[in-house]
Design a protein around this motif. Structure first.
Motif, PDB file in Angstrom:
ATOM      1  N   UNK A  24       0.793  -1.082  -0.040  1.00  8.38           N
ATOM      2  CA  UNK A  24      -0.146  -0.035   0.026  1.00  8.38           C
ATOM      3  C   UNK A  24       0.941   1.253  -0.153  1.00  8.38           C
ATOM      4  N   UNK A  25       1.995   1.415   0.798  1.00  9.68           N
ATOM      5  CA  UNK A  25       2.903   2.409   0.707  1.00  9.68           C
ATOM      6  C   UNK A  25       3.542   2.705  -0.602  1.00  9.68           C
ATOM      7  N   UNK A  26       3.938   1.564  -1.375  1.00 10.57           N
ATOM      8  CA  UNK A  26       4.412   1.601  -2.664  1.00 10.57           C
ATOM      9  C   UNK A  26       3.304   2.260  -3.904  1.00 10.57           C
ATOM     10  N   UNK A  27       1.994   1.743  -3.515  1.00 11.85           N
ATOM     11  CA  UNK A  27       0.929   2.041  -4.370  1.00 11.85           C
ATOM     12  C   UNK A  27       0.798   3.705  -4.246  1.00 11.85           C
ATOM     13  N   UNK A  28       0.582   4.255  -2.924  1.00 13.29           N
ATOM     14  CA  UNK A  28       0.564   5.530  -2.423  1.00 13.29           C
ATOM     15  C   UNK A  28       1.810   6.422  -3.311  1.00 13.29           C
ATOM     16  N   UNK A  29       2.937   5.855  -2.905  1.00 17.77           N
ATOM     17  CA  UNK A  29       4.055   6.568  -3.485  1.00 17.77           C
ATOM     18  C   UNK A  29       4.030   6.703  -4.945  1.00 17.77           C
ATOM     19  N   UNK A  30       3.612   5.495  -5.604  1.00 16.22           N
ATOM     20  CA  UNK A  30       3.406   5.848  -6.902  1.00 16.22           C
ATOM     21  C   UNK A  30       2.525   6.494  -7.428  1.00 16.22           C
ATOM     22  N   UNK A  31       1.366   6.702  -6.732  1.00 15.26           N
ATOM     23  CA  UNK A  31       0.108   7.487  -7.284  1.00 15.26           C
ATOM     24  C   UNK A  31       0.763   9.174  -7.104  1.00 15.26           C
ATOM     25  N   UNK A  32       1.292   9.256  -5.768  1.00 18.41           N
ATOM     26  CA  UNK A  32       1.782  10.639  -5.436  1.00 18.41           C
ATOM     27  C   UNK A  32       2.894  10.940  -6.606  1.00 18.41           C
ATOM     28  N   UNK A  33       3.753  10.291  -7.199  1.00 22.67           N
ATOM     29  CA  UNK A  33       4.694  10.867  -7.904  1.00 22.67           C
ATOM     30  C   UNK A  33       4.081  10.778  -9.400  1.00 22.67           C
ATOM     31  N   UNK A  34       3.018  10.170  -9.787  1.00 21.99           N
ATOM     32  CA  UNK A  34       2.663  10.331 -10.949  1.00 21.99           C
ATOM     33  C   UNK A  34       1.805  11.661 -10.790  1.00 21.99           C
ATOM     34  N   UNK A  35       0.861  11.913  -9.836  1.00 17.98           N
ATOM     35  CA  UNK A  35       0.354  13.178  -9.723  1.00 17.98           C
ATOM     36  C   UNK A  35       1.237  14.241  -9.721  1.00 17.98           C
ATOM     37  N   UNK A  36       2.595  14.243  -9.454  1.00 17.53           N
ATOM     38  CA  UNK A  36       3.446  15.492  -9.208  1.00 17.53           C
ATOM     39  C   UNK A  36       4.267  15.455 -10.805  1.00 17.53           C
TER      40      UNK A  36
END
Length: 51
Positions: A24-36
């Motif tokens: 879940x942490x990796x998914x959240x980090x990926x989503x944040x990176x994609x958004x930024x």
């Protein structure tokens, strides 16, 4: 080493919970990176887009 006085189910549950949290942490980090990431064309970000 015997965790929790030798309880057989505690260790596998903790390991699986740890893997789930890490995922879940990796998914959240990926989503944040994609958004930024700066805007890019929609075709470039599509999965399986022709090169």
């Amino acid at each position: 080493m015997s965790w929790f006085g030798g309880a057989g189910a505690a260790t596998p549950v903790l390991v699986l919970t740890g893997w789930a949290v890490a995922g879940l942490v990796l998914l959240a980090a990926g989503a944040t990176a994609r958004r930024r990431r700066p805007d890019e064309p929609a075709a470039a970000s599509a999965v399986g887009a022709a090169a």
